[in-house]
Design a protein around this motif. Structure first.
Motif, PDB file in Angstrom:
ATOM      1  N   ILE A 146       1.081  -1.223   0.357  1.00 28.73           N
ATOM      2  CA  ILE A 146      -0.263  -0.200  -0.155  1.00 28.73           C
ATOM      3  C   ILE A 146       0.901   1.355  -0.085  1.00 28.73           C
ATOM      4  O   ILE A 146       0.717   2.355  -0.210  1.00 28.73           O
ATOM      5  CB  ILE A 146      -1.404  -0.128   1.015  1.00 28.73           C
ATOM      6  CG1 ILE A 146      -1.949  -1.277   0.779  1.00 28.73           C
ATOM      7  CG2 ILE A 146      -1.633   1.582   1.116  1.00 28.73           C
ATOM      8  CD1 ILE A 146      -2.533  -1.294   0.135  1.00 28.73           C
ATOM      9  N   LYS A 147       1.759   0.775   0.986  1.00 30.65           N
ATOM     10  CA  LYS A 147       2.560   2.980   0.558  1.00 30.65           C
ATOM     11  C   LYS A 147       3.194   2.408  -0.067  1.00 30.65           C
ATOM     12  O   LYS A 147       3.844   4.340  -0.268  1.00 30.65           O
ATOM     13  CB  LYS A 147       3.739   2.653   2.837  1.00 30.65           C
ATOM     14  CG  LYS A 147       2.346   2.817   3.331  1.00 30.65           C
ATOM     15  CD  LYS A 147       2.916   2.662   5.027  1.00 30.65           C
ATOM     16  CE  LYS A 147       1.970   2.466   6.162  1.00 30.65           C
ATOM     17  NZ  LYS A 147       2.911   2.976   7.426  1.00 30.65           N
ATOM     18  N   ASP A 148       4.415   1.468  -0.786  1.00 32.06           N
ATOM     19  CA  ASP A 148       5.438   1.728  -1.476  1.00 32.06           C
ATOM     20  C   ASP A 148       4.533   0.767  -2.952  1.00 32.06           C
ATOM     21  O   ASP A 148       5.848   0.163  -2.880  1.00 32.06           O
ATOM     22  CB  ASP A 148       6.490   1.554  -1.006  1.00 32.06           C
ATOM     23  CG  ASP A 148       8.060   1.796  -1.668  1.00 32.06           C
ATOM     24  OD1 ASP A 148       7.771   3.072  -3.080  1.00 32.06           O
ATOM     25  OD2 ASP A 148       8.684   1.269  -1.420  1.00 32.06           O
ATOM     26  N   THR A 149       3.844   0.947  -3.807  1.00 28.68           N
ATOM     27  CA  THR A 149       3.409   0.344  -4.585  1.00 28.68           C
ATOM     28  C   THR A 149       4.175  -0.441  -5.305  1.00 28.68           C
ATOM     29  O   THR A 149       4.232  -1.280  -6.100  1.00 28.68           O
ATOM     30  CB  THR A 149       1.874   0.376  -4.817  1.00 28.68           C
ATOM     31  OG1 THR A 149       1.110   0.401  -4.065  1.00 28.68           O
ATOM     32  CG2 THR A 149       1.495  -0.816  -5.736  1.00 28.68           C
ATOM     33  N   LYS A 150       4.399   0.957  -6.369  1.00 30.90           N
ATOM     34  CA  LYS A 150       5.252   1.621  -7.543  1.00 30.90           C
ATOM     35  C   LYS A 150       6.693   0.186  -7.355  1.00 30.90           C
ATOM     36  O   LYS A 150       7.348  -1.160  -7.795  1.00 30.90           O
ATOM     37  CB  LYS A 150       5.666   2.181  -7.712  1.00 30.90           C
ATOM     38  CG  LYS A 150       6.328   2.913  -9.458  1.00 30.90           C
ATOM     39  CD  LYS A 150       6.838   3.494 -10.021  1.00 30.90           C
ATOM     40  CE  LYS A 150       7.946   4.613  -8.814  1.00 30.90           C
ATOM     41  NZ  LYS A 150       8.266   6.070  -9.223  1.00 30.90           N
ATOM     42  N   HIS A 151       7.194   0.641  -5.644  1.00 28.26           N
ATOM     43  CA  HIS A 151       8.989  -0.646  -6.221  1.00 28.26           C
ATOM     44  C   HIS A 151       8.430  -1.747  -5.971  1.00 28.26           C
ATOM     45  O   HIS A 151       9.433  -2.328  -5.656  1.00 28.26           O
ATOM     46  CB  HIS A 151       9.579   0.485  -4.525  1.00 28.26           C
ATOM     47  CG  HIS A 151      10.255   1.611  -4.584  1.00 28.26           C
ATOM     48  ND1 HIS A 151       9.575   2.996  -5.421  1.00 28.26           N
ATOM     49  CD2 HIS A 151      11.038   1.992  -5.766  1.00 28.26           C
ATOM     50  CE1 HIS A 151      10.277   4.119  -5.361  1.00 28.26           C
ATOM     51  NE2 HIS A 151      11.609   3.600  -6.198  1.00 28.26           N
ATOM     52  N   TRP A 152       7.646  -2.238  -4.711  1.00 28.04           N
ATOM     53  CA  TRP A 152       7.391  -3.052  -4.168  1.00 28.04           C
ATOM     54  C   TRP A 152       6.980  -4.111  -5.670  1.00 28.04           C
ATOM     55  O   TRP A 152       7.312  -4.783  -6.007  1.00 28.04           O
ATOM     56  CB  TRP A 152       6.181  -3.145  -3.715  1.00 28.04           C
ATOM     57  CG  TRP A 152       5.313  -4.790  -2.773  1.00 28.04           C
ATOM     58  CD1 TRP A 152       5.738  -5.340  -1.722  1.00 28.04           C
ATOM     59  CD2 TRP A 152       4.663  -6.026  -3.833  1.00 28.04           C
ATOM     60  NE1 TRP A 152       5.080  -6.382  -2.065  1.00 28.04           N
ATOM     61  CE2 TRP A 152       4.444  -6.655  -2.538  1.00 28.04           C
ATOM     62  CE3 TRP A 152       4.262  -5.788  -4.616  1.00 28.04           C
ATOM     63  CZ2 TRP A 152       3.888  -8.069  -2.867  1.00 28.04           C
ATOM     64  CZ3 TRP A 152       3.603  -6.987  -5.259  1.00 28.04           C
ATOM     65  CH2 TRP A 152       2.720  -7.905  -3.889  1.00 28.04           C
ATOM     66  N   PHE A 153       6.487  -3.561  -6.225  1.00 30.43           N
ATOM     67  CA  PHE A 153       5.960  -4.400  -8.138  1.00 30.43           C
ATOM     68  C   PHE A 153       7.376  -4.302  -8.389  1.00 30.43           C
ATOM     69  O   PHE A 153       7.403  -5.193  -9.228  1.00 30.43           O
ATOM     70  CB  PHE A 153       5.039  -3.164  -8.503  1.00 30.43           C
ATOM     71  CG  PHE A 153       4.344  -4.001  -9.762  1.00 30.43           C
ATOM     72  CD1 PHE A 153       3.707  -4.600  -9.741  1.00 30.43           C
ATOM     73  CD2 PHE A 153       4.999  -3.519 -11.035  1.00 30.43           C
ATOM     74  CE1 PHE A 153       3.734  -5.786 -10.976  1.00 30.43           C
ATOM     75  CE2 PHE A 153       4.810  -4.081 -12.105  1.00 30.43           C
ATOM     76  CZ  PHE A 153       3.866  -5.246 -12.541  1.00 30.43           C
ATOM     77  N   LEU A 154       8.102  -3.313  -8.216  1.00 31.55           N
ATOM     78  CA  LEU A 154       9.203  -3.767  -9.310  1.00 31.55           C
ATOM     79  C   LEU A 154      10.176  -4.856  -8.761  1.00 31.55           C
ATOM     80  O   LEU A 154      10.561  -5.468  -9.786  1.00 31.55           O
ATOM     81  CB  LEU A 154       9.820  -2.357  -9.370  1.00 31.55           C
ATOM     82  CG  LEU A 154       9.666  -0.875 -10.743  1.00 31.55           C
ATOM     83  CD1 LEU A 154      10.406   0.228 -10.266  1.00 31.55           C
ATOM     84  CD2 LEU A 154       9.744  -1.426 -11.772  1.00 31.55           C
TER      85      LEU A 154
END
Length: 356
Positions: A81-89
């Motif tokens: 939730i907090k850092d979706t973009k980097h989690w996805f990367l």
């Protein structure tokens, strides 16, 4: 890892997919450069590294990976939730690297020449040709069955332990490689899977670990199936990724084996494929042919059906559907429905190599 480096690794899966789509149009290149070149050295190196160990290294690595992934998801759950973009990367980077390793270590074999082209035989056959081969297989299977069973109504029981059968499997390839040198099987690495029970519930009798090149056989399946299942997985090790091609080569290895019990398993396996295809084309003709088979042979078939019936569960169709779609996404248009092509290989190969 730097932001841009991680970004490039994560999205490298896109050019990988594009490259594979292009590669599918050059099977001769894959056959000569990868399957008969690079892959031979990769597979032998893997088997020298892990084959001598009595347990499945690949299964242990999968276990450690599963533990790591679960731990990582728990530790990083708030980042969703907090850092979706980097989690996805992070996730996509791991998938991209795994996808690359999967293809380099084994899966480029999905894009090699179809086996019928390598064998220089046809891939089509008539119902008449199918019936002719089926009758030959019935006679051969019946004859071997009678040499092993008390009478024609008794099923054959292999006099070996499952461990002994696995040790014997490579001998069939020793014989087969005399005619087809590229099927030479050295070094050897064929083992019982540590996950035999889950494999059974998923409906699979074995698998090849592409990251360690270990052939894994479900240790719970009937001993009658061990010769052909083990030989099937070895065919995968040798670079024949398609299920139907591995079925054909596996049956041939068992048929060429010096042990008569392996011969019986191999001929019965080939016969079952031909019977299935006959049923698809002409159910009445199938019934007529089935009546010519020794009851003991049918009991061996029933033994296998009873085994799988005992492990049926609601998740099995899901796993098989997933694997079927996986095969289709890897240049195997027929997915798991391999009977027709297996029979095409059997029929056309035996045109010039009749069964005695």
């Amino acid at each position: 890892m730097g932001k841009y480096k991680k970004l490039s690794i994560a999205f490298s899966i896109i050019p990988q997919i594009i490259f594979l789509k292009i590669l599918a149009h050059y099977p001769s290149f894959v056959e000569s450069v990868y399957s008969h070149g690079i892959y031979i050295w990769i597979s032998k190196l893997m088997r020298y590294m892990f084959g001598w160990l009595p347990f499945s290294v690949g299964d242990i690595l999968y276990t450690l990976l599963a533990v790591y992934v679960i731990r990582w998801l728990i530790v990083n759950k708030k980042r969703i939730i907090k850092d979706t973009k980097h989690w996805f990367l992070d996730v996509l980077s791991a998938i991209s690297m795994g996808y690359l390793a999967f293809h380099i270590l084994w899966a480029f074999n999905y894009y090699r020449l179809p086996l019928h082209e390598s064998l220089n035989i046809e891939n089509e056959y008539t119902t008449e040709e199918l019936v002719n081969l089926t009758k030959q297989l019935i006679k051969k299977t019946n004859r071997i069955h009678l040499s092993l069973a008390v009478n024609d109504s008794t099923k054959v029981a292999l006099p070996y332990s499952k461990s002994e059968v696995l040790k014997m499997v490579p001998n069939g390839y020793d014989k087969l490689s005399e005619k087809f040198p590229y099927l030479e099987y050295q070094p050897r690495s064929i083992k019982r899977s540590l996950y035999s029970l889950p494999l059974t519930y998923m409906g699979f009798s074995g698998y090849l670990n592409p990251f360690t090149n270990e052939a894994q056989v479900d240790g719970l399946i009937p001993t009658f199936k061990f010769p052909t299942t083990g030989s099937h997985e070895v065919a995968h090790q040798l670079g024949y990724a398609a299920e139907n091609e591995a079925n054909f080569i596996g049956s041939m290895a068992a048929i060429h084996h010096s042990d008569v019990y392996f011969n019986y398993s191999g001929y019965a396996f080939a016969l079952r494929h031909c019977l299935y295809e006959t049923y698809r084309r002409n159910p009445e003709l199938y019934t007529e042919l089935k009546e010519q088979i020794n009851i003991g042979v049918l009991k061996n078939y029933q033994e296998v059906r009873d085994f799988w019936d005992g492990y049926q569960n609601p998740t099995e169709p899901l796993f098989k559907a997933t694997y079927n779609n996986f095969l289709k996404s890897n240049n195997q248009a027929g997915g798991m429905d391999s009977y027709s092509y297996v029979v095409a290989l059997l029929v056309n190969y035996h045109k010039s190599n009749p069964i005695d």
